[in-house]
Write an enzyme that holds these catalytic residues in place. Structure first.
Site, PDB file in Angstrom:
ATOM      1  N   GLU A 133       1.570   0.182  -4.884  1.00  0.00           N
ATOM      2  CA  GLU A 133       1.067   1.445  -5.426  1.00  0.00           C
ATOM      3  C   GLU A 133       2.242   2.409  -5.538  1.00  0.00           C
ATOM      4  OE1 GLU A 133      -3.416   2.137  -3.898  1.00  0.00           O
ATOM      5  OE2 GLU A 133      -1.925   2.265  -2.331  1.00  0.00           O
ATOM      6  N   ASP A 169       0.846  -1.178   0.000  1.00  0.00           N
ATOM      7  CA  ASP A 169       0.000   0.000   0.000  1.00  0.00           C
ATOM      8  C   ASP A 169       0.895   1.246   0.000  1.00  0.00           C
ATOM      9  OD1 ASP A 169      -2.751   1.067   0.429  1.00  0.00           O
ATOM     10  OD2 ASP A 169      -1.817   1.888   2.235  1.00  0.00           O
TER      11      ASP A 169
END
Ligand code: CA
Length: 673
Positions: A384, A355
């Protein structure tokens, strides 16, 4: 101008995962600078080491004046049964050794800093905790292994290029009344084979297996703070992007959160079941921030150290959740690397999704990628490639898309193709290429070549990235939807008002046909294959089950779409031409055809990559009318946009005399032997 939100260099695309209970007040300024001077402890034995004759506790806390350890019978409540002062040994490490069998007892640490006792905490290295993660548990880890765990084998994976990711959430997948699953909302709900919906169509793990994907990607399932594990009757929902104990599974997903061993065993049972079903398992990990800031165990045990601060001492917040961790500090880097390796080994995990990976530094990401590949070279790491706010970490050191070439074998999500296909995540009514926004054409092509350098692309026309960011197609995750933002169906519905359900599903089908035929690693949001809706709710991180649950009646309603996805996945699995391994192979063997803007057409040279099809032609028509293309003789139809005919035996009315008729809003795939 394109209807995209303009991006600034620092903050690429803000997703919503980080917007989890950001209610905590920012901590007071504690300008304890000089963290880089803290001693670094390099051995891998921090935490608790149990054996029947002694248990050794080690805590790293260089700023502490005193440290005490308390032993309890229970994970919550009750008086301590023992209290021990730790002694300071080496490199900021405090140690205690208890020469008795304290198996299954619980414990906490408390440190005194600057003359003040901080709160009792679990050490970050704890492997087992009691209910709500308040105390650690002393465990013989071999007792947490389910039957047959030593024989658990990872499903075969020929290469990284074969990976197809399917993103699930533990609660979503089973909680609905029509899931047919008994252990709703639990890890072990995914160990139930043979479950069906009201019309006898498979659900849960059987459904995922039937889809033919190679990996499930599980939303945060480590211990997070937003669900009160003592109150399951409240049926609270949360995605779980608010970490509390990194090395421990979440208690609310276990059948007994009070006995710390149960969640560990049940998580392993789930992994074991997936492996039996031929599916590998990825965990979504959130090392970039913690759910608490100054109340976290990090900050209570070593104030300030694990977080980044600005020059004035204020806590930085690139996660937009009150803090960001400092992966660039040695002991935080060590923690992350060891934590990921621990999950890989103890839980037999096959991959990790980071993340807001842009908050981490490139060195940490490459170090941990290398470390898990030493455990198993087929472990897949991706994340990400952006942050959700500015950070003191220099841009050149961030694990972001722009630094993709510095990340050895780590893959990054492509927001370029995502928004190119469906429209901007933030401007809800904006249309993407499949909905007829032809300005996004180059964004889609950028995804088709997996963000690599390709001679047929005009990078100046790509909305977000003006240059390639993948050195290899295996470093791009292509996707059109995930847990964040609207489901694909909802986004298409909002941006295409007055469009029938059938037409919306057609758009949705075309969207993921682009994804699953593109080079790179494809990623699907669970339920997209049956037209999943969250009824227009965008950021559903704490919405009730009624919004988040997978409604398995949709499988019955949209079974043709489900069948189409299965056929499409099978096609990809069978053909190396869709999965070229290097940018050079793509440059030489993928050629875009000259077409009008409402069509993208390209040809793959299958022969060059060992495909049984010597050539493959893929044509996407986003216009509202069918189109004829002269492609010459000798082609066979692999897909007419409705079904797949891989053996090529079916004569198909869309192709004759060297001309193919591509229906409106459709993908047609042809091949030559
Ligand atoms: Ca929890």
């Amino acid at each position: 101008m394109k209807n995209f939100v303009k991006h600034i260099t620092v903050v690429t695309v803000i997703t919503f995962t980080f917007m989890i209970s950001c209610t905590e007040s920012k901590p007071e300024v504690k300008a304890e600078l000089g963290y880089d001077d803290y001693p670094v402890y390099s051995a891998s034995d921090l935490g608790v080491k149990y054996s029947s004759d002694k248990t050794v506790f080690k805590l790293w806390s260089p700023a502490a004046e005193k440290v005490v350890l308390r032993i309890y019978d229970k994970g919550l409540g009750g008086e301590e049964v023992n209290k021990i002062s730790l002694k300071k040994v080496d490199k900021g490490v405090w140690e205690a050794e208890l020469n008795e069998d304290i198996k299954n007892k619980y414990y906490s640490f408390q440190v005194k800093v600057d003359g003040k006792w901080n709160s009792e905490e679990v050490d970050p290295y704890a492997k087992v905790v009691g209910v709500n993660g308040k105390r650690g548990m002393v465990v013989d880890m071999s007792e947490t292994n389910p039957k047959g765990w030593e024989e658990d084998l990872k499903p075969e994976l020929k290469g990284i290029e074969d990976i197809i990711l399917y993103e699930i959430q533990i609660r979503d997948i089973s909680i609905s009344s029509n899931s047919g699953i008994k252990n709703k909302g639990k890890f072990v709900g995914l160990t139930e084979f043979g479950t069906v919906n009201n019309e006898e169509l498979s659900t849960g793990i059987d459904h995922i297996k039937e889809m033919g994907v190679t990996h499930v990607h599980i939303l945060p399932a480590f211990d997070f703070r937003s669900i009160d594990e003592t109150k399951p009757e409240l049926n609270k929902y949360n995605w779980g992007y608010d970490p509390q104990n990194y090395n421990v599974p979440e208690g609310s997903y276990s059948t007994d959160p009070y006995d710390g061993k149960v969640r560990v065993r049940e998580f392993k049972e789930m992994v074991q079941a997936f492996h039996k079903a031929g599916i590998r398992v990825v965990l979504d990990v959130v090392y970039n921030h913690t759910g608490f800031t100054n109340e976290s165990n990090f900050d209570q045990l070593v104030p300030g150290y694990y977080y980044r601060q600005w020059d004035d001492g204020k806590y930085a917040d690139a996660s937009a959740c009150g803090n960001e961790t400092a992966s660039d500090r040695e002991m935080m880097r060590k923690f992350i690397v060891e934590s990921v390796v621990y999950w890989a080994k103890e839980y037999h995990l096959d991959g990790f999704r980071f993340d807001l990976m842009g908050i981490h530094d490139v060195t940490t990401m490459n170090d941990l990628d290398k470390a898990v590949k030493e455990v198993d070279p087929s472990i897949f790491v991706y994340g990400e490639g952006w942050t959700a706010g500015d950070s003191p970490l220099p841009i050149s050191e961030r694990a972001i898309k722009d630094n993709g070439f510095k990340l050895n074998t780590i893959a990054i999500f492509s927001d370029d193709i995502r928004d190119g296909i469906k429209g901007s995540w933030s401007a809800h009514d904006s249309k993407g290429y499949v909905s007829g926004n032809l300005e996004n054409r180059e964004d889609v092509k950028f995804g088709i070549v997996a963000s690599t350098q390709h001679p047929d692309l005009d990078y100046s026309k790509v909305s977000y990235s003006k240059k390639p960011w993948s050195k290899s197609p295996l470093q791009t995750i292509n996707y059109v939807s995930c847990h964040d933002n609207h489901t694909l169906y909802d986004k298409l519905k909002i941006s295409n008002p007055n469009t029938s359900d059938i037409e919306l599903l057609q758009l949705s089908k075309l969207a993921n046909t682009i994804i699953l035929t593109s080079q790179g690693i494809p990623f699907l949001h669970a339920g997209v294959e049956m037209g999943r809706t969250k009824y227009g709710v965008e950021n559903s991180y704490q919405s009730p089950d009624s919004i988040n649950e997978m409604d398995w009646s949709l499988k019955t309603k949209n079974i043709k779409l489900v069948d189409y996805y299965e056929g499409l996945i099978k096609l990809r699995m069978n053909h190396p031409a869709f999965k070229m391994k290097t940018a050079k192979l793509l440059q030489e063997n993928l050629k875009f055809d000259k077409t009008e803007d409402d069509v993208i057409s390209y040809t793959l040279n299958g022969a060059a990559v060992g495909d049984k099809w010597s050539q493959i032609k893929v044509i996407f028509n986003v216009s509202k009318e069918s189109k004829d293309f002269k492609i010459g003789a000798g082609w066979k139809v692999a897909s007419d946009g409705e079904k797949f005919y891989e053996d090529g035996s079916k004569s198909n009315k869309i192709y004759s005399k060297g001309v193919v008729k591509v229906p409106k809003v459709s993908a047609v795939i042809l091949f030559k032997n």
